[in-house]
Design a protein around this motif. Sequence first.
Motif, PDB file in Angstrom:
ATOM      1  N   SER A  82      -7.742  -3.690 -13.800  1.00 29.28           N
ATOM      2  CA  SER A  82      -6.775  -2.808 -13.137  1.00 29.28           C
ATOM      3  C   SER A  82      -7.437  -1.800 -12.198  1.00 29.28           C
ATOM      4  CB  SER A  82      -5.964  -2.049 -14.201  1.00 29.28           C
ATOM      5  OG  SER A  82      -6.824  -1.294 -15.043  1.00 29.28           O
ATOM      6  N   ARG A  84      -8.704   0.101  -8.888  1.00 23.41           N
ATOM      7  CA  ARG A  84      -8.060   0.301  -7.586  1.00 23.41           C
ATOM      8  C   ARG A  84      -8.972  -0.056  -6.414  1.00 23.41           C
ATOM      9  NH1 ARG A  84      -5.088   6.209  -8.151  1.00 23.41           N
ATOM     10  NH2 ARG A  84      -3.909   5.790 -10.064  1.00 23.41           N
ATOM     11  N   TYR A  85     -10.286   0.021  -6.656  1.00 23.93           N
ATOM     12  CA  TYR A  85     -11.235  -0.190  -5.565  1.00 23.93           C
ATOM     13  C   TYR A  85     -12.365  -1.112  -6.038  1.00 23.93           C
ATOM     14  CZ  TYR A  85      -8.857   4.132  -4.335  1.00 23.93           C
ATOM     15  OH  TYR A  85      -7.900   5.075  -4.107  1.00 23.93           O
ATOM     16  N   LYS A 115       0.081  -8.476  -8.915  1.00 22.65           N
ATOM     17  CA  LYS A 115       0.578  -7.182  -8.423  1.00 22.65           C
ATOM     18  C   LYS A 115      -0.569  -6.192  -8.242  1.00 22.65           C
ATOM     19  CE  LYS A 115       5.243  -7.502 -10.357  1.00 22.65           C
ATOM     20  NZ  LYS A 115       6.248  -6.890 -11.278  1.00 22.65           N
ATOM     21  N   ILE A 116      -1.456  -6.148  -9.229  1.00 23.33           N
ATOM     22  CA  ILE A 116      -2.609  -5.245  -9.140  1.00 23.33           C
ATOM     23  C   ILE A 116      -3.548  -5.696  -8.029  1.00 23.33           C
ATOM     24  CG2 ILE A 116      -4.662  -4.425 -10.354  1.00 23.33           C
ATOM     25  CD1 ILE A 116      -3.082  -4.519 -12.935  1.00 23.33           C
ATOM     26  N   LYS A 117      -3.723  -7.004  -7.884  1.00 28.19           N
ATOM     27  CA  LYS A 117      -4.612  -7.537  -6.854  1.00 28.19           C
ATOM     28  C   LYS A 117      -4.144  -7.136  -5.455  1.00 28.19           C
ATOM     29  CE  LYS A 117      -4.576 -11.940  -5.724  1.00 28.19           C
ATOM     30  NZ  LYS A 117      -4.794 -13.414  -5.732  1.00 28.19           N
ATOM     31  N   LYS A 118      -2.828  -7.155  -5.239  1.00 28.32           N
ATOM     32  CA  LYS A 118      -2.296  -6.801  -3.924  1.00 28.32           C
ATOM     33  C   LYS A 118      -2.475  -5.325  -3.608  1.00 28.32           C
ATOM     34  CE  LYS A 118       1.148 -10.509  -3.696  1.00 28.32           C
ATOM     35  NZ  LYS A 118       2.592 -10.843  -3.674  1.00 28.32           N
ATOM     36  N   LYS A 119      -2.489  -4.480  -4.641  1.00 29.37           N
ATOM     37  CA  LYS A 119      -2.635  -3.039  -4.432  1.00 29.37           C
ATOM     38  C   LYS A 119      -4.098  -2.609  -4.306  1.00 29.37           C
ATOM     39  CE  LYS A 119       1.604  -1.723  -6.876  1.00 29.37           C
ATOM     40  NZ  LYS A 119       2.166  -0.964  -8.038  1.00 29.37           N
ATOM     41  N   ARG A 120      -4.999  -3.454  -4.801  1.00 29.63           N
ATOM     42  CA  ARG A 120      -6.419  -3.087  -4.825  1.00 29.63           C
ATOM     43  C   ARG A 120      -7.020  -3.124  -3.424  1.00 29.63           C
ATOM     44  NH1 ARG A 120      -8.602  -7.267  -7.724  1.00 29.63           N
ATOM     45  NH2 ARG A 120      -9.455  -8.222  -5.861  1.00 29.63           N
ATOM     46  N   GLN A 121      -7.875  -2.154  -3.133  1.00 34.99           N
ATOM     47  CA  GLN A 121      -8.631  -2.145  -1.885  1.00 34.99           C
ATOM     48  C   GLN A 121      -9.985  -2.791  -2.130  1.00 34.99           C
ATOM     49  OE1 GLN A 121      -8.081   2.186  -0.647  1.00 34.99           O
ATOM     50  NE2 GLN A 121      -8.036   1.145   1.315  1.00 34.99           N
TER      51      GLN A 121
END
Length: 227
Positions: A82, A84-85, A115-121
């Motif tokens: 999970s 974010r970066y 979903k988490i993959k799409k939000k991750r930078q």
Amino acid sequence: MSDSKLYALILTPTRELAIQINNHLKAAAKYTGIKIAVVIGGMSIQKQERLLNQRPEIVVATPGRLWEMIENGNHHLSQVGSIRYLAIDETDRMLEKGHFQELQNLLELINVDEKIKKKRQNFVFSATLTMVHDPPKHLKLQKKKLKITPGQKLQSIMTALGITNPKVIDITSESGTARTLTEARILCTLEEKDFYLYYFLQRHPGRTLIFCKALAAYVDWHICLLY
């Protein structure tokens, strides 16, 4: 970041590079309260467990040791799915087929939740991404005359990381070699390397920069320089 979650993961191919990045980040975050830990081989797992028990927000790691600690059930690293970066240095080398299998395992784990993959930078760095180079050995053995292009490299990285809309920043100069330098390649046996190095240092005196793949190799070259 008071909840001390794992927010960012930085992956490098070598422990020396991981330590360097860790030191720079700690200097930059000195007055922020952000905790950073390094997870690498060559350091006791018990010590790294203690560092991770402090719940650092950023982890700098080499794939092998990181995957080992995840498999051992480290609680803090269980959040890796999970983050974010995600930053990967020397990305094209890290993702080359047949290298760093632990990295492939990590990416599969990190990309489980769409979903988490799409939000991750994702941040990928490489000094050779836009250079054309020879294909891996397994293709050479098949006598296929292929060159891996920058576009193919980029597409491979996008697929592996699940990136759909990359922003590419290319600061590569038009020439990879300075005009005042002459490039050459010598094919020799492992036992002959030291002799060639000694010859060139004697034949062309001046400032010299020698690149080695491993710490042991560096020690060998350093001994040659003492002669």
